[in-house]
Design an enzyme around this catalytic site. Structure first.
Site, mmCIF file in Angstrom:
data_model
loop_
_atom_site.group_PDB
_atom_site.id
_atom_site.type_symbol
_atom_site.label_atom_id
_atom_site.label_comp_id
_atom_site.label_asym_id
_atom_site.label_seq_id
_atom_site.Cartn_x
_atom_site.Cartn_y
_atom_site.Cartn_z
ATOM 1 C CG ASP A 169 -9.195 4.279 1.053
ATOM 2 O OD1 ASP A 169 -8.668 4.901 1.997
ATOM 3 O OD2 ASP A 169 -8.536 3.602 0.247
ATOM 4 C CE LYS B 202 -1.874 6.947 -3.218
ATOM 5 N NZ LYS B 202 -2.354 6.005 -2.181
ATOM 6 C CD GLU C 24 -4.994 3.538 -2.281
ATOM 7 O OE1 GLU C 24 -5.859 4.329 -1.838
ATOM 8 O OE2 GLU C 24 -3.839 3.887 -2.581
ATOM 9 C CG ASP D 204 -1.717 1.264 1.393
ATOM 10 O OD1 ASP D 204 -1.790 2.048 0.425
ATOM 11 O OD2 ASP D 204 -2.286 1.474 2.486
#
Length: 542
Positions: A193, A70, A171, A8
């Site tokens: 999420d 990211k 994810e 992850d």
């Protein structure tokens, strides 16, 4: 036994895990930590420092510490939201080839995939030290709404770290896999999420070992970073009022306040108020200044309510896309550190008329799902493993990481999970009058492909350019530019006589591929789509 990591790769933190025949184990850092900060530092003493050690340099060398990479990986630096997000970092970012962001630190220029590759390499080395064997394969997770450029850049980061990325999985899908694998569930679930830098929500139908995504939606500029920044601005205003200095131009001072904001946010998840002081503030004439603070949970909730409301808007959109009512959802899984905030859980409960499921570890569940998928690809899974437990870890006696034991391992191999994901966004092309023609629809099951025939508009034309975009609006200008499809080295023919058949295909990783051929002869034609922000073939950094 072949080994493959599940990773992850997060905005704030990253987690790696491995599936063993008896469960999922996490890859530990030098101090035994399971969660690794996604931070890369280039200290004045030289070298590269990653993880928890790199985070320590945030206060002393803020311009040389790269965090939240990211948010920018695979992005078009000219996009307005990217420009806005760049105001929240202290390191220097410039425009590079193909409009991708380039980090400039000391005497080095690095792409975002290069920065992220340092985090992946750190996890790879930790795993190799823990397992005592080389690691080359991995499954890496990405937000469900990541663009083609962001997905390409993530795979490039893996390549630079010496990893073969066997699969990119979304994810929320990974979280659902950790929750449902081996449990023979028959239900519709929602994965909510809310992480450090991105927000995703997906609806999935679970049918045994089949995980079918019904619809996904998200915002890759909505996360815990934004909540920290909102609280940091309050602290900055207080600093200006009480200490008579505006900390915003001072990188080290503002970083200290931002780190304080993050700590206050976490404290308020478990307490009604946060009271104390931020010490060690170096300001002119007072090198040891202190900033007292007193913030209640209600004040914090009022500050962040707009961000939380945005997550609920996106969730309603995904329910509408799937044609479902909130009451038809059996479980809502909380994933990502920001779901620990009581206001977030309260709003979820209000929408779905039931409290969310908090039995899974929100920081680690995505890596658990990635590890299960990686294990299925290399044949490491056994039935009844109990992969999705909140603090899943293999029995020590069975552990391949701890030297094994004498206990007999399960012999019955589990069924390989089947993941059925969806296209993250509509792909369209620019047509006359500033409109678009849809080619691949959002939330269509992937892999998916469509063929479109193009022709020339003038005699002896040997090159055709078609602008492509990502988005749902009929007007081209209202969508996100994706890049330009170029058909070149075409045989010269009269206008309209040449017909080029172009196949657009989104693979299981959510990455777009383009292939072209002459419709009459079948001869392959040169075609490429250079996605803005994605790693460029000509990029000297590759």
């Amino acid at each position: 036994m072949s080994v493959a990591l599940g990773i992850d790769l997060g905005t704030t933190n990253s987690v790696a895990a491995i599936a063993t025949p008896t469960g999922v184990e996490f890859i530990l850092g030098p101090r035994g930590e399971r969660v690794h900060p996604s931070v890369v530092a280039f200290p004045s003493s030289g070298g590269v420092v990653v993880g928890a050690d790199a985070k320590r340099y945030k206060l002393t060398e803020p311009h040389h510490v790269i965090h939240s990479a990211k948010r920018f990986i695979g992005q078009n630096i000219r996009a307005p939201l990217v420009q806005l997000a760049l105001t929240g970092v202290r390191y220097r970012v410039e425009e590079g080839p193909n409009q991708q962001p380039i980090v400039v630190v000391r005497d080095r220029r690095m792409t975002m995939p290069e920065i992220s590759s340092n985090v992946l390499l750190h996890l790879k080395r930790c795993a190799e030290r823990q397992l005592g064997t080389p690691i080359k394969d991995a499954v890496v997770t990405v937000p469900a709404n990541f663009t083609d450029g962001q997905r390409q850049a993530t795979k490039e980061a893996g390549r630079l770290a010496g990893l073969e990325v066997m699969r990119l999985i979304n994810e929320p899908t990974a979280a659902a896999l950790a929750y449902g694998f081996g449990r023979d569930r028959q239900q519709v679930i929602c994965v909510f999420d809310f992480g450090g830098g991105t927000f995703d929500v997906s609806l999935l139908r679970l049918n045994g070992e089949v995980f079918e995504v019904l619809a996904s939606e998200g915002d890759f500029f909505l996360g815990g970073d934004d909540l920290d920044r909102a609280l940091g601005e309050v602290l900055a205003s207080e600093c200006n009022r009480m200490l008579r200095i505006d900390p915003r131009p001072n990188a080290a001072l503002m970083m200290k306040l931002m780190m304080g904001a993050e700590a206050i946010k976490c404290h308020l998840s478990d307490n009604d108020a946060a009271e104390g002081e931020i010490d060690g503030l170096e300001i002119p004439g007072n090198p040891a200044a202190r900033l007292p603070f007193q913030i209640t949970r209600k004040q914090f909730e009022a500050l962040i309510s707009g961000y939380v409301n945005r997550t609920l808007e996106v969730t309603r959109q995904v329910l509408a896309s799937a044609g479902l009512d909130a009451r038809s959802v059996s479980e809502v899984l909380c994933v990502g550190g920001s779901t620990r905030i009581p206001l977030v859980r309260q709003r979820i409960a209000e929408l779905f008329k039931k409290p969310p499921n908090t039995s899974i570890n929100p920081d680690e569940v995505v890596s658990q799902g990635a590890a299960i998928q990686a294990g299925s690809l290399v044949g490491n899974l056994a039935a009844g493993s109990g992969m999705g437990a909140r603090d899943a870890v293999a029995t020590k006696g069975h552990s391949m990481l701890g030297g094994g034991g004498n206990t007999v391992l399960p012999q019955h191999q589990a069924k390989r999970p089947i993941l059925m994901d969806v296209n993250p966004a509509t792909l369209a092309i620019h047509t006359a009058g500033g409109f678009t023609e849809r080619l691949l629809d959002k939330n269509a099951p992937i892999p998916i492909e469509r063929t479109r025939v193009f022709t020339t508009s003038r005699d002896n034309q040997t090159r055709v350019e078609i602008d492509c975009c990502r988005g749902e609006n009929r007007r081209y200008a209202e969508n996100e530019p994706l890049g330009t499809l170029v058909l070149e080295e075409l045989p010269p023919k009269p206008r309209g006589e040449l017909k080029i058949e172009v196949m657009f295909r989104v693979d299981a990783d959510g990455i777009l591929h383009v292939r072209a051929s002459d419709q009459t002869s079948g001869a392959r034609q040169e075609a490429h789509l250079q996605v803005l922000g994605a790693p460029s073939i000509e990029d000297p950094h590759r």
